[in-house]
Motif scaffolding. Sequence first.
Motif, mmCIF file in Angstrom:
data_model
loop_
_atom_site.group_PDB
_atom_site.id
_atom_site.type_symbol
_atom_site.label_atom_id
_atom_site.label_comp_id
_atom_site.label_asym_id
_atom_site.label_seq_id
_atom_site.Cartn_x
_atom_site.Cartn_y
_atom_site.Cartn_z
ATOM 1 N N LEU A 120 -5.047 -4.265 7.477
ATOM 2 C CA LEU A 120 -4.961 -2.916 8.023
ATOM 3 C C LEU A 120 -4.994 -2.979 9.536
ATOM 4 N N LYS A 121 -4.539 -1.944 10.173
ATOM 5 C CA LYS A 121 -4.646 -1.853 11.630
ATOM 6 C C LYS A 121 -6.102 -1.528 11.948
ATOM 7 N N SER A 122 -6.920 -2.550 12.122
ATOM 8 C CA SER A 122 -8.368 -2.430 12.228
ATOM 9 C C SER A 122 -8.905 -3.494 13.173
ATOM 10 N N THR A 123 -10.143 -3.339 13.614
ATOM 11 C CA THR A 123 -10.792 -4.385 14.409
ATOM 12 C C THR A 123 -11.780 -5.194 13.574
ATOM 13 N N THR A 124 -11.982 -4.820 12.315
ATOM 14 C CA THR A 124 -12.848 -5.583 11.414
ATOM 15 C C THR A 124 -12.022 -6.673 10.732
ATOM 16 N N SER A 125 -12.647 -7.440 9.854
ATOM 17 C CA SER A 125 -11.911 -8.485 9.128
ATOM 18 C C SER A 125 -10.789 -7.906 8.271
ATOM 19 N N ALA A 126 -10.826 -6.587 8.050
ATOM 20 C CA ALA A 126 -9.747 -5.927 7.296
ATOM 21 C C ALA A 126 -8.407 -6.013 8.024
ATOM 22 N N TRP A 127 -8.403 -6.414 9.295
ATOM 23 C CA TRP A 127 -7.115 -6.559 9.999
ATOM 24 C C TRP A 127 -6.227 -7.558 9.261
ATOM 25 N N THR A 128 -6.835 -8.543 8.599
ATOM 26 C CA THR A 128 -6.064 -9.536 7.856
ATOM 27 C C THR A 128 -6.318 -9.483 6.350
ATOM 28 N N ASP A 129 -7.461 -8.962 5.934
ATOM 29 C CA ASP A 129 -7.780 -8.929 4.507
ATOM 30 C C ASP A 129 -8.520 -7.655 4.140
ATOM 31 N N SER A 130 -7.746 -6.663 3.722
ATOM 32 C CA SER A 130 -8.353 -5.420 3.232
ATOM 33 C C SER A 130 -8.303 -5.372 1.717
ATOM 34 N N GLY A 131 -7.879 -6.485 1.106
ATOM 35 C CA GLY A 131 -7.809 -6.571 -0.341
ATOM 36 C C GLY A 131 -6.384 -6.565 -0.856
ATOM 37 N N PRO A 132 -6.229 -6.676 -2.165
ATOM 38 C CA PRO A 132 -4.894 -6.738 -2.765
ATOM 39 C C PRO A 132 -4.272 -5.358 -2.972
ATOM 40 N N THR A 133 -2.961 -5.329 -2.891
ATOM 41 C CA THR A 133 -2.158 -4.130 -3.135
ATOM 42 C C THR A 133 -0.956 -4.541 -3.963
ATOM 43 N N VAL A 134 -0.453 -3.649 -4.791
ATOM 44 C CA VAL A 134 0.707 -3.991 -5.618
ATOM 45 C C VAL A 134 1.889 -4.389 -4.743
ATOM 46 N N CYS A 135 2.647 -5.338 -5.221
ATOM 47 C CA CYS A 135 3.757 -5.908 -4.458
ATOM 48 C C CYS A 135 4.909 -4.937 -4.241
ATOM 49 N N ALA A 136 4.929 -3.833 -4.982
ATOM 50 C CA ALA A 136 5.976 -2.829 -4.804
ATOM 51 C C ALA A 136 5.772 -2.003 -3.536
ATOM 52 N N SER A 137 4.633 -2.160 -2.876
ATOM 53 C CA SER A 137 4.339 -1.403 -1.654
ATOM 54 C C SER A 137 5.181 -1.898 -0.480
ATOM 55 N N LEU A 138 5.520 -0.992 0.408
ATOM 56 C CA LEU A 138 6.198 -1.363 1.653
ATOM 57 C C LEU A 138 5.145 -1.599 2.721
ATOM 58 N N SER A 139 5.249 -2.700 3.424
ATOM 59 C CA SER A 139 4.299 -3.037 4.475
ATOM 60 C C SER A 139 4.996 -3.821 5.562
ATOM 61 N N SER A 140 4.349 -3.933 6.693
ATOM 62 C CA SER A 140 4.866 -4.656 7.854
ATOM 63 C C SER A 140 4.417 -6.114 7.823
ATOM 64 N N LEU A 141 4.810 -6.845 8.854
ATOM 65 C CA LEU A 141 4.329 -8.202 9.114
ATOM 66 C C LEU A 141 3.765 -8.246 10.519
ATOM 67 N N TYR A 142 2.715 -9.044 10.714
ATOM 68 C CA TYR A 142 2.264 -9.372 12.071
ATOM 69 C C TYR A 142 3.071 -10.599 12.501
ATOM 70 N N CYS A 143 3.538 -10.604 13.739
ATOM 71 C CA CYS A 143 4.244 -11.764 14.267
ATOM 72 C C CYS A 143 3.516 -12.264 15.516
ATOM 73 N N PHE A 144 3.294 -13.584 15.566
ATOM 74 C CA PHE A 144 2.610 -14.231 16.682
ATOM 75 C C PHE A 144 3.570 -15.170 17.382
ATOM 76 N N GLU A 145 3.478 -15.246 18.700
ATOM 77 C CA GLU A 145 4.289 -16.236 19.416
ATOM 78 C C GLU A 145 3.664 -17.599 19.196
ATOM 79 N N LYS A 146 4.498 -18.537 18.874
ATOM 80 C CA LYS A 146 4.036 -19.898 18.570
ATOM 81 C C LYS A 146 3.974 -20.735 19.823
#
Length: 147
Positions: free
Chosen positions: A121-147
């Motif tokens: 989720l767009k959060s400052t807690t650990s939920a930024w990367t893990d807010s739990g599972p959601t059905v795969c039919a959901s539409l969601s974004s990706l975070y992109c990091f410069e390597k």
Amino acid sequence: GGFGGYSIAVSRCQTAATSAGLGGLWVPWLSINTTNTTIHARDRIPNARYVLLNGRVIAYNKTDLLDGTIQYPIVINEFGQLIPGGGGKVWTGTASNGLATGIDCKGWMTSSINYTGTQGLKSTTSAWTDSGPTVCASLSSLYCFEK
């Protein structure tokens, strides 16, 4: 969640960065743990200071990124603009320690309601990367990091 696997996610991040005029190589904050492939998001990014395109620091190094909180939610898109409504959910497949959760829509290959993927989720807690599972039919974004 069925966007075609890790390599497609890499391509999407790089295409988004290129279309926004950003240099460098860009990779998704995305993990996979299937029978044939294990990818941990933390292993795909450098140990660096992580800064949004608006200049706000989210973490000072990889340890800081993975300590359970970030300084600022990731709500800026590849053009440096605020994502309307805070941006919603993000596919990650990644626990707060940067390792694969194993909940990844069958390696990001299925959009079935019978499977789930770990989202952030767009959060400052650990939920930024893990807010739990959601059905795969959901539409969601990706975070992109410069390597």
